[in-house]
Design a protein around this motif. Structure first.
Motif: not given
Length: 1061
Positions: A288-298, A300-304
């Motif tokens: 279950x990957x979690x996408x991070x931008x820097x140290x901020x959590x994104x 994960x709705x509108x991108x795959x």
């Protein structure tokens, strides 16, 4: 001895012959007090109990009593009217069997669905991720300890007898009284109703967020509108779900029970799937990957793909994530500064127990509203202001998080929990394997249910299980809340709720269900599960608090009926649970706690003033008795200090022939004087014996209590039956009250045939004050408001300061508040009136009393022997109430004065007759009195010769009845007969002096105070010689002549007011 033996043998032989008749079965009436037709037709062999046959109507036989107890049914307590109707109809009424749910279906299953419900599936992972492992365990420990201690107290109360319908309400009301029971019961009902709202909201949240997100009616086009759109969808779908659940409950409980088994099976399977999934993650963590931008959590709705750019056919192209932060898909498009400076990384949402993530989740990460969810361990480079990026596709806090908020949200999940706190502790440890950057709605894991990501074999097991769990808990709340309200309504303690005690023929609470659905709709309109949860936490905690209080009070009071079969309880544990409940209320939300307490307080006061009187043997009554006993013992030690003295009244009322109160205004005056403070005993005496006057005494007591209620007089009623009125009044004066709570003042209406000077002597001997009201029927009622006027105090002699204190107490009441106080005092010839006025003003200043002061001079020259002949003549005119024979009286007076001058020619002249009274002067006064007697006898000799009949000797002591009877009997035949009899009396110098004082003082008082709203006057004491009692009554009548509202005051022989602080 032989005769007694023969008699007993004869009786035994007769009994043996009558023992069986007809079919050999004796026929007798039922021994029960409220027997039905079936009971009357029952038969038993009662001839062996002939010794007790006269008591069978009131005292049933033990065998019959045990038979009824063995057939006891769990009837709703308080429905006396329904039970009486059943008894009256007997076998004519067809019994309707109401659905019985049993222990498993009615108790265990609802509690289990409540525990393993909406908070566990939807919020516990978020609570652990936000509060950390340590604080999550603290939250679970606090809440579970509270419910565990409450369960111990509840077990003790529940095993102390049969607990019918009503549950916690019944236990609290029967232990703490109807006021506490009604207030807490209604709060518990509101909590159960809002719990239904919470479960329905949880059901809709699972439906719209995790099952069919596309079913949303309101769709947000911008991120800032997402919260409003979600709340509106919750309101619409929640209202529809509530309507369907209400229809299911209305159709019948049996359908709810059938559905409950299915729901429970789904819940158990879900719990097992979670533990199976946790075991699987140890060896094979899920992806279950979690996408991070820097140290901020994104989000994960509108991108795959968690990429800025990707290479396709050796061509670098941008991804959907790029378009979310840049103005276009071009590589040279202007992008967000933070997006440009930081790289995109992927972390595992569930790294597994062996990854060391538990140490990362050990501490809390609270934050304000709209704070970006960040992982501090990941690198981050400067960029745009985080406050301006909240509408970018980041995961943000949509609610301010802090410890107390999480306590309030979590507590509803442990309501009903008894023995499974380890379940939640293990869940906290299980959920600690998640990454701490998860949101409430699973935004970082593509909108999946976070707890579902742990389950095995599929997340849909948890989604479906949690959905059915919330549905089942909502149905259970809509089933239990109406029955609780019905139990409260049938008790009759809240009058306006009685309509909700009725329902369908089988007892189903139809009207209560409608009200419950309406209140539940209010919670659904709030639409936020996190806002509704603290509300029901307050109501549940208040209920638990009073359950613990009830157990502690019963244990400490050691009432004889407190015999619980559950032995593992202690009052200290109950107090600890009560303190923990109170602390959790204010920890969760102090303003919600205050609102809940205000609601409970309003209900308490309403039941206290408007509710029905119920005597349930509650602990508060026992506590009051213990406190009263302790206080009375303390009061017995010493009399009250002058600063604490207030009039404790014994009001002597007169009743008419129908036992009605003659003078209700006396009670009004008592209320105005007391203002609800201190002791008030309203007494009455009925002549006769108690055995013959018992019914009249009870009727008199009821009428007096009704009058006291109408006049708002708070106190006690005491009716005494005595052989004569005098002894009865004496008994009241001596014995009314208890211990230190005894009266110190007696209040009665004007003197009449029922009041005797002996009453004055007895109050004086008992060191009690006496207040006598003249024309009490003209006194103001409690609804009157006297305008500007005066309360005049005539302070002739000092008797402890009662005259000063009473006007002050009266002016505290709104009836007399606008009246001013005036004090008149009497100065003799040798007194300095000016200095006396200054001293009195200074005395009032030290007493902190505001009053006008006036000194009235009354010299003793009015009482000298030169005017000694006048009082008798004036006394005659006053008693006859007719025109005075002025010429005759003047002739008598002139001759008397001439005789006095002749007898005193050789006597020494005195210039200060008013200051001393010598033996020679007393002798002269006796001679004057004898001279008047001789002159009267001579001047009326002819009348004596002509009279046919008449009394040979007339005493000086005349009452009104004697005078009026004598006057009416002789008015037609000879109007001068009564005058002749009176002039035959030899005047007593003491009586003449007293009458003269009464006349002159009356003239002054009438002149000064005739327009006053109330006149307070020192009451002179009765003569020591009881032969002058009738004269004493006449003196008082002359003293009060021409005055409307008068209060005669006689002190009790002690100071009642002081200048000291």
């Amino acid at each position: 001895k032989k005769k007694r033996f023969a008699t007993s043998s004869l009786l035994r032989s007769e009994i043996g012959s009558l023992r069986f008749c007809g079919d050999g079965v004796p026929k007798e009436n039922s021994p029960f007090i409220n027997n039905t037709e079936n009971d009357k037709g029952s038969s038993y062999d009662g001839t062996n109990m002939a010794l007790f046959e006269e008591e069978m109507d009131s005292n049933p036989m033990v065998s019959s009593l045990l038979n009824k107890l063995a057939n006891y049914t769990n009837l709703t307590q308080g429905a006396h009217e329904h039970e009486e109707a059943d008894d009256d109809e007997g076998s004519k009424k067809k019994a309707v069997k109401s659905p019985q749910m049993g222990t498993f279906m009615g108790v265990y299953l609802p509690c289990l669905q409540n525990i393993l419900g909406v908070i566990l599936f939807l919020r516990l992972t978020w609570i652990v991720g936000t509060a950390g492992i340590l604080e999550s365990l603290v939250i679970v420990g606090l809440c579970c300890s509270c419910t565990m201690l409450t369960a111990i107290s509840m077990s003790a109360i529940a095993t102390n007898g049969v607990v019918p319908a009503g549950g916690s309400y019944y236990m609290i009301s029967r232990s703490l009284g109807p006021e506490f029971g009604g207030a807490v019961g209604l709060c518990f009902y509101l909590g159960t109703t809002f719990a239904g709202s919470m479960y329905i909201l949880g059901t809709i949240e699972i439906l719209l967020t995790y099952i069919v997100p596309k079913a949303a009616i309101f769709v947000a086009t911008r991120k800032e509108d997402e919260v409003d759109a979600l709340l509106n969808n919750m309101r619409v779908y929640g209202s529809c779900c509530l309507a369907m659940m209400a229809v299911v409950v209305f159709v019948g409980v049996k359908y709810v029970n059938k559905l409950a088994l299915v729901f429970l099976a789904c819940v158990i399977l879900s719990i097992l799937a979670i533990y199976a999934g946790v075991i699987k993650t140890i060896f094979e963590p899920p992806d279950f990957p979690v996408c991070m931008l820097g140290n901020r959590t994104l989000q994960n709705h509108n991108f795959d793909k968690c990429l800025k750019t990707e290479v396709i056919d050796n061509i670098t192209v941008t991804t959907k994530l790029w378009t979310l932060f840049c103005e276009g898909p071009e590589l040279n498009a202007t992008c967000n500064e933070y997006f440009t400076n930081n790289n995109v990384t992927v972390v595992q949402g569930i790294p597994g127990l062996t990854s060391g993530v538990i140490s990362d989740n050990m501490w809390s990460e609270y934050g304000p509203l709209d704070m970006l969810v960040e992982n501090k361990k990941l690198p981050s480079f400067g960029g745009s202001d985080p406050a301006k990026d909240i509408y970018m596709p980041y995961v943000v806090n949509d609610i301010m998080t802090f410890f107390t908020l999480l306590v309030g949200i979590y507590f509803p999940s442990v309501t009903g929990e008894v023995a499974i706190p380890l379940c939640f502790i293990s869940k906290c440890l299980v959920f600690s394997c998640d990454t701490p950057t998860l949101s409430r709605f699973g935004d970082s894991v593509k909108g999946n249910l976070v707890i579902g990501t742990l389950s095995w074999p599929s997340p849909w097991v948890i989604v479906i299980g949690s959905f059915f769990s919330c549905c089942g808990a909502g149905l259970q709340s809509l089933t239990g809340a109406p029955r609780l309200l019905q139990a409260i309504a049938r008790d009759g303690i809240v009058p306006f709720l009685q309509v909700f005690g009725h329902g369908k023929a089988n007892g189903e609470p139809t009207w209560a269900l409608l009200l419950t659905a309406g209140i539940c709709e209010i919670g659904i309109l709030i639409a936020s599960l996190d806002s509704v949860a603290p509300i029901l936490s307050m109501f549940f905690l208040m209920c638990y608090l009073f359950v613990n209080l009830a157990c502690a009070v019963q244990t400490l009071l050691r009432t004889p009926n407190w015999r619980p079969r559950f032995k593992y309880y202690h009052w200290a544990l109950s107090f600890l649970g009560m303190s923990l409940c109170l602390a959790l209320m204010f920890i969760s939300s102090w303003y919600y706690a205050i609102v809940a307490m205000v609601i409970a307080g309003c209900i308490y006061k309403y039941i206290e003033y408007r509710g029905a009187e119920k005597e349930w043997g509650d602990g508060i009554r026992g506590l009051s008795l213990n406190a009263a006993r302790y206080a009375l013992i303390r009061l017995e030690d010493a009399p009250p200090h002058t600063k604490n003295w207030r009039p404790q009244l014994l009001v002597l009322l007169n009743l008419d022939s129908d036992q009605g109160v003659k003078h209700p205004r006396l009670l009004s005056f008592c209320t105005q004087l007391k203002a609800g403070k201190g002791l008030t005993i309203v007494g009455n005496v009925i002549e006769g014996t108690y055995l013959t006057k018992e019914t009249e005494a009870k009727k008199a007591e009821q009428n007096i209590k009704a009058s006291m209620s109408a006049e708002r007089t708070k106190g006690f009623c005491h009716v005494v039956v005595s052989s004569n009125l005098r002894d009865g009044v004496s008994h009241l004066i001596q014995s009314a009250g208890l211990g230190g709570m005894k009266h110190n003042t007696v209040l009665m209406q004007s003197f009449n045939d029922s009041v005797h000077p002996e009453t004055v002597r007895e109050t004086t001997a008992a060191h009690q004050a006496l207040l006598v009201a003249k024309n009490v029927d003209s006194f103001p009622t409690n609804q009157d408001r006297l305008g500007e006027g005066t309360i005049d105090v005539w302070w002739v002699v000092h008797d402890g300061g009662m005259l000063m204190l009473l006007p002050f107490l009266l002016r505290q009441h709104k009836v007399w508040r606008k009246c001013k106080m005036r004090i008149f005092t009497v100065a003799q010839l040798d007194d300095n009136s000016i200095q006396m006025k200054k001293d009195l003003q200074m005395f009032l200043y030290h007493l902190r009393l505001n009053a006008e002061v006036e000194v009235v001079e009354m010299v003793r020259i009015f009482l000298t022997k030169l005017m000694f002949c006048w009082p008798l003549s004036l006394f005659i005119c006053h008693c006859l109430s007719g025109p005075c024979h002025t010429a005759q009286i003047q002739s008598i007076t002139d001759e008397s004065r001439s005789s006095i001058r002749r007898k005193n020619q050789g006597a020494a002249q005195s210039t200060n007759l008013s200051r001393q009274s010598s033996p020679m002067e007393d002798t002269q006064e006796d001679e004057v009195a004898q001279l008047i007697h001789d002159r009267n006898t001579a001047s009326h000799a002819t009348l004596n010769d002509k009279a046919d009949t008449g009394p040979e000797r007339v005493h000086m002591t005349w009452t009104k009845d004697k005078l009026f009877t004598e006057r009416n009997r002789n008015r037609e035949c000879n109007a001068n007969m009564a005058v002749r009899d009176l002039f035959n009396m030899k005047p007593n110098q003491s009586n003449v002096r007293r009458m003269h004082t009464a006349i002159k003082l009356n003239e002054v008082v009438v002149n000064k105070s005739q327009g006053a709203h109330l006149v307070l006057l020192n009451m002179p004491g009765p003569p020591k010689n009881r032969g002058g009692d009738e004269n004493y009554m006449e003196f008082l009548e002359v003293l009060l002549e021409g005055l409307n509202r008068v209060l005669l005051v006689r002190g009790g022989g002690r100071e009642v007011i002081t200048i000291y602080s």
